[in-house]
Design a protein around this motif. Structure first.
Motif, short mmCIF file in Angstrom:
data_model
loop_
_atom_site.label_atom_id
_atom_site.label_comp_id
_atom_site.label_asym_id
_atom_site.label_seq_id
_atom_site.Cartn_x
_atom_site.Cartn_y
_atom_site.Cartn_z
N HIS A 117 -37.27 -57.22 46.58
CA HIS A 117 -36.94 -56.19 47.56
C HIS A 117 -38.18 -55.47 48.08
CE1 HIS A 117 -32.75 -56.17 45.53
NE2 HIS A 117 -32.78 -57.03 46.54
N GLN A 120 -39.69 -57.89 50.57
CA GLN A 120 -38.93 -57.89 51.82
C GLN A 120 -39.31 -56.70 52.70
OE1 GLN A 120 -34.97 -57.99 50.16
NE2 GLN A 120 -34.76 -60.20 50.44
N LYS A 124 -41.22 -56.69 56.37
CA LYS A 124 -40.49 -56.15 57.52
C LYS A 124 -41.31 -55.12 58.30
CE LYS A 124 -35.79 -56.78 55.74
NZ LYS A 124 -34.61 -56.09 55.15
#
Length: 248
Positions: A117, A120, A124
């Protein structure tokens, strides 16, 4: 890659390997973002060492909570802008056998999903850099043949992180992804063991001692500076794996 002025987020940087990596990156002139969960005093000690060489910032988050991860990246963006390099170091080893389902859940949350996470959210970000890097701290226990049955879930979670490292490296040549797999490394959790237990662990290595956290940190810096390395799991275990092979 020249690390000077690069913004490097290091999770679990309040002690041990993470702290050593933070200081080594600061010595190269990087701006170091210190991630921690509970150990504020340790994060402040890391910051004090970093500020001898470069800039440092502290960010708190429980990385098993996706909302806190997103909040941390918002705070980072507001304070320093985009992160150039991510070092996923957070995660602790907890014992448990094959049938301990609670341990399976907490180790995967603590080690694998936290790194997933954070990665990610890192990817992003608005991509303003020609090249970004992710470096995961895995473990000798996560290597093929290195699993420890007393730390079943930990070993498998680290193996999953290694697998993610290689797979993610294949997706984008502008994001280099690697891992360092330490063996027995002398960090605060080891300080509670007896001298006899320490000697047993040391005897399992070729170098007859534990690896120093600074030795892991130096390897991390070397990988981050090299733009031709991606998709690799680099083991630094003092010859632990060689001893294992010899005993067979």
């Amino acid at each position: 890659m020249n690390l000077k002025d690069k913004k490097i987020l290091i999770t679990g940087a309040s002690s041990g390997i993470g702290q050593a990596i933070a200081v080594s990156c600061a010595q190269k002139g990087a701006s170091v973002l210190i991630g921690y969960r509970k150990n504020l005093k340790g994060a402040e000690r890391t910051l004090k060492e970093i500020e001898k060489y470069s800039k440092g910032f502290i960010f708190q988050a429980d990385l098993t909570d996706e909302k806190q991860i997103k909040k941390m990246f918002t705070e980072i963006s507001d304070k320093v802008g985009q992160v150039d390099i991510l070092v996923n170091n957070a995660g602790d080893a907890q014992p448990g056998d094959f049938f301990d389902n609670e341990r399976w859940k907490d180790q995967f949350e603590n080690i694998f999903f936290s790194a997933l996470h954070v990665s990610q959210n890192f990817l992003k970000q608005n991509d303003k850099s020609p090249l970004r890097k992710i470096l995961n701290i895995t473990s000798y226990y996560g290597n093929t043949g290195g699993g420890n049955t007393e730390y079943f879930a930990y070993s498998v979670a680290k193996a999953a992180l290694s697998s993610m490292t290689v797979a993610l490296a294949k997706t984008n040549g502008k994001v280099l992804v690697n891992a360092i797999a330490p063996g027995y490394t002398w960090t605060p959790p080891w300080e509670g063991i007896s001298e006899a237990e320490k000697k047993i662990c040391e005897s399992r290595t070729i170098i007859n001692r534990c690896v120093a956290a600074e030795e892991i940190a130096h390897a991390v810096v070397g990988v981050l500076e090299n733009d031709a390395i991606t998709g690799q799991i680099i083991t630094i275990d003092g010859g632990l794996s060689l001893q294992k092979l010899e005993r067979k």
